[in-house]
Design an enzyme around this catalytic site. Structure first.
Site, PDB file in Angstrom:
ATOM      1  N   ASP A   7      -6.624  -4.223   2.802  1.00 20.66           N
ATOM      2  CA  ASP A   7      -8.155  -2.816   3.531  1.00 20.66           C
ATOM      3  C   ASP A   7      -9.334  -3.713   3.225  1.00 20.66           C
ATOM      4  OD1 ASP A   7      -8.325  -1.117   5.158  1.00 20.66           O
ATOM      5  OD2 ASP A   7      -9.137  -0.213   3.326  1.00 20.66           O
ATOM      6  N   ASN A  24     -12.145  -3.089   6.130  1.00 18.21           N
ATOM      7  CA  ASN A  24     -12.180  -2.074   5.053  1.00 18.21           C
ATOM      8  C   ASN A  24     -12.135  -0.866   6.169  1.00 18.21           C
ATOM      9  OD1 ASN A  24     -12.959   0.608   2.936  1.00 18.21           O
ATOM     10  ND2 ASN A  24     -11.895  -1.058   1.902  1.00 18.21           N
ATOM     11  N   ASP A  79       1.748   2.914  -3.459  1.00 22.77           N
ATOM     12  CA  ASP A  79       0.081   2.451  -3.022  1.00 22.77           C
ATOM     13  C   ASP A  79       0.122   1.072  -4.724  1.00 22.77           C
ATOM     14  OD1 ASP A  79      -0.639   4.349  -2.557  1.00 22.77           O
ATOM     15  OD2 ASP A  79      -1.440   5.539  -4.119  1.00 22.77           O
ATOM     16  N   ARG A  99      -2.306   8.881 -16.798  1.00 29.01           N
ATOM     17  CA  ARG A  99      -2.661   9.728 -15.975  1.00 29.01           C
ATOM     18  C   ARG A  99      -1.246  10.758 -16.207  1.00 29.01           C
ATOM     19  NH1 ARG A  99      -2.987   8.486  -9.576  1.00 29.01           N
ATOM     20  NH2 ARG A  99      -3.959  11.161  -9.543  1.00 29.01           N
ATOM     21  N   ASP A 136      -2.208  12.359   2.145  1.00 29.98           N
ATOM     22  CA  ASP A 136      -1.167  12.325   1.845  1.00 29.98           C
ATOM     23  C   ASP A 136      -0.268  14.016   2.397  1.00 29.98           C
ATOM     24  OD1 ASP A 136      -2.561  12.681  -0.628  1.00 29.98           O
ATOM     25  OD2 ASP A 136      -1.105  11.597  -1.683  1.00 29.98           O
ATOM     26  N   HIS A 187      -9.791   4.386  -8.924  1.00 28.91           N
ATOM     27  CA  HIS A 187      -8.563   5.512  -8.123  1.00 28.91           C
ATOM     28  C   HIS A 187      -9.657   6.735  -7.141  1.00 28.91           C
ATOM     29  CE1 HIS A 187      -4.885   7.606  -7.309  1.00 28.91           C
ATOM     30  NE2 HIS A 187      -4.325   7.004  -7.541  1.00 28.91           N
ATOM     31  N   SER A 232     -13.433   9.896  -6.971  1.00 32.80           N
ATOM     32  CA  SER A 232     -13.930   9.357  -5.535  1.00 32.80           C
ATOM     33  C   SER A 232     -14.220  10.699  -4.300  1.00 32.80           C
ATOM     34  CB  SER A 232     -14.530   8.241  -5.474  1.00 32.80           C
ATOM     35  OG  SER A 232     -13.260   8.220  -4.649  1.00 32.80           O
TER      36      SER A 232
END
Length: 408
Positions: free
Chosen positions: A43, A71, A95, A129, A181, A214, A218
């Site tokens: 992307d 992108n 991912d 995480r 998602d 990730h 953001s």
């Protein structure tokens, strides 16, 4: 080649060096290269992601098609591109930051084929995480979103029967920059002819990136309200009003909406605080019900009540109380067989907040500081009342207090 069992769709943006382990985990699958295909979408990366995908496609035994595009600004575009090209009986969205457990596809495909289910969840663990945990207690051959905890894992990393997705024209919403998602997966759960859970084997490693890029880290708070709105609209469009809808609405409220009214609120400007209330109130007006309220903890319910009434002053006091982890007194009303948590503004005439907002439902109550109501005899009937109000385990703790006169 004939129809593969699994099409692995990998959307990749600035994915190096994580992409290396990601692709290695696909090649290591015990299901075998002849039962898989990869559709990888670069992307608009500038870090060598596209070049690495090209080399991998040329060398791997797994049939691999690589698409390079400008992108798109989020994960939905690459996933939709890959989904259009998929030929497998099942589709798995991987991912590029993450990686698979070695037998993931073999176990998930076998589970779906054995039970005829349309979605399969494989156990997820976090690497640097957190990861969801409540749905991995045991394998579930066939379940649904109402009978299990699967609503608390709405990431796209599931095995989806492709026929389900094509029959309903399902794609990822490209107007959302976070939570896309969750909307997709909730719709799949609701439309699926059964869901299976593989809980006895780690199928997916969810990786926290060291560089902080990730996507979930953001974006502005407005994006979270967009996500909550989309999730709630999806649920409302597919589930009639009533207890089943309320049970699902708990998820976007607790996971997406409530964090915006947590301790972070105290650090933000009054302009942002009031803007958040403005964004949330239409959602509460549309979907807030007593059934949904009963699915929340008292402090969660109280915060959203303040939001729904536009009472920023009360909200800030409640958030500060929650931040400071102050234990509220437990008020037991024997007549109504109800336990209340005496959180801020409880029975404050000036605040005018109904008692039901403070009712303890999902809490683990402490018996250390009890206030008894309704003329309850504290020696002879305390255990029976406590069992009705608090449950067997906590009633034993209350019973140990029965020898002393309760607080007035």
């Amino acid at each position: 080649m004939g129809e593969p069992d699994v099409t692995v769709v990998i959307g990749a943006y600035e994915a190096m060096p994580y992409l290396v382990r990601c692709l290695e985990s696909v090649e290591a699958q015990s299901i075998g290269a002849d039962r898989m295909e990869i559709v990888a979408v670069d992307d608009g990366s500038t870090d060598g992601t596209g070049e690495y995908l090209g080399r991998f496609a040329a060398e791997s035994k797994i049939p691999t098609r690589v698409v390079r595009q400008e992108n798109s600004g989020g994960p939905s575009g690459p996933r939709n591109t890959g989904l259009k090209m998929a030929r497998g009986r099942y589709v798995f969205f991987l991912d590029a930051d993450d990686y698979l457990g070695d037998e993931a596809f073999e176990r998930m495909v076998a589970m779906a084929d054995r039970n005829g289910t349309d979605v399969v969840l494989g156990k997820v663990v976090g690497v640097n995480r957190g990861a969801p945990k409540s749905m991995w207690a045991r394998n579930l051959e066939r379940t649904d979103v109402f009978s299990s905890n699967i609503k608390f894992t709405l990431s796209a990393q599931k095995l989806f029967r492709r026929e389900l997705l094509t029959r309903h024209g399902m794609t990822f919403r490209e107007d959302l920059r976070t939570g896309e998602d969750a909307v997709f997966t909730m719709e799949a759960y609701l439309r699926a002819d059964g869901v299976s859970v593989v809980a006895d084997h780690v199928c997916y490693h969810l990786v926290g990136r060291d560089d902080g890029k990730h996507v979930t880290k953001s974006g502005s708070y407005v994006l979270r309200f967009d996500s909550a709105r989309a999730q709630m609209e999806t649920i409302a469009s597919l589930v009639p009003a009533g207890p089943r809808r309320d049970s699902l609405m708990v998820r976007p409220v607790v996971v997406t909406l409530l964090p915006q009214f947590g301790p972070v609120l105290l650090k933000q400007s009054e302009r942002i605080q009031r803007h958040k209330i403005e964004l949330a109130r239409p959602l509460l007006d549309a979907y807030w019900t007593r059934g949904l309220a009963r699915g929340l903890r008292a402090h969660e319910r109280l915060r959203l009540h303040c939001v729904s009434q536009g009472r920023l002053d009360q909200l800030l006091d409640v958030v500060a109380f929650v931040r400071d982890k102050k234990p509220p007194k437990v008020v037991l009303d024997a007549r109504r067989r109800t336990a209340y948590l005496a959180l801020p503004f409880f029975r404050d005439p000036a605040a005018g907040i109904p008692d039901r907002v403070y009712a303890a439902t999902r809490e683990t109550l402490s018996a250390a500081d009890l206030v008894w109501e309704g003329g309850l005899p504290w020696r002879s009937r305390v255990r029976g009342a406590a069992r009705r109000l608090l449950g067997p385990r906590l009633s034993r703790r209350v019973g140990r207090l029965a020898g002393r006169r309760p607080a007035a």
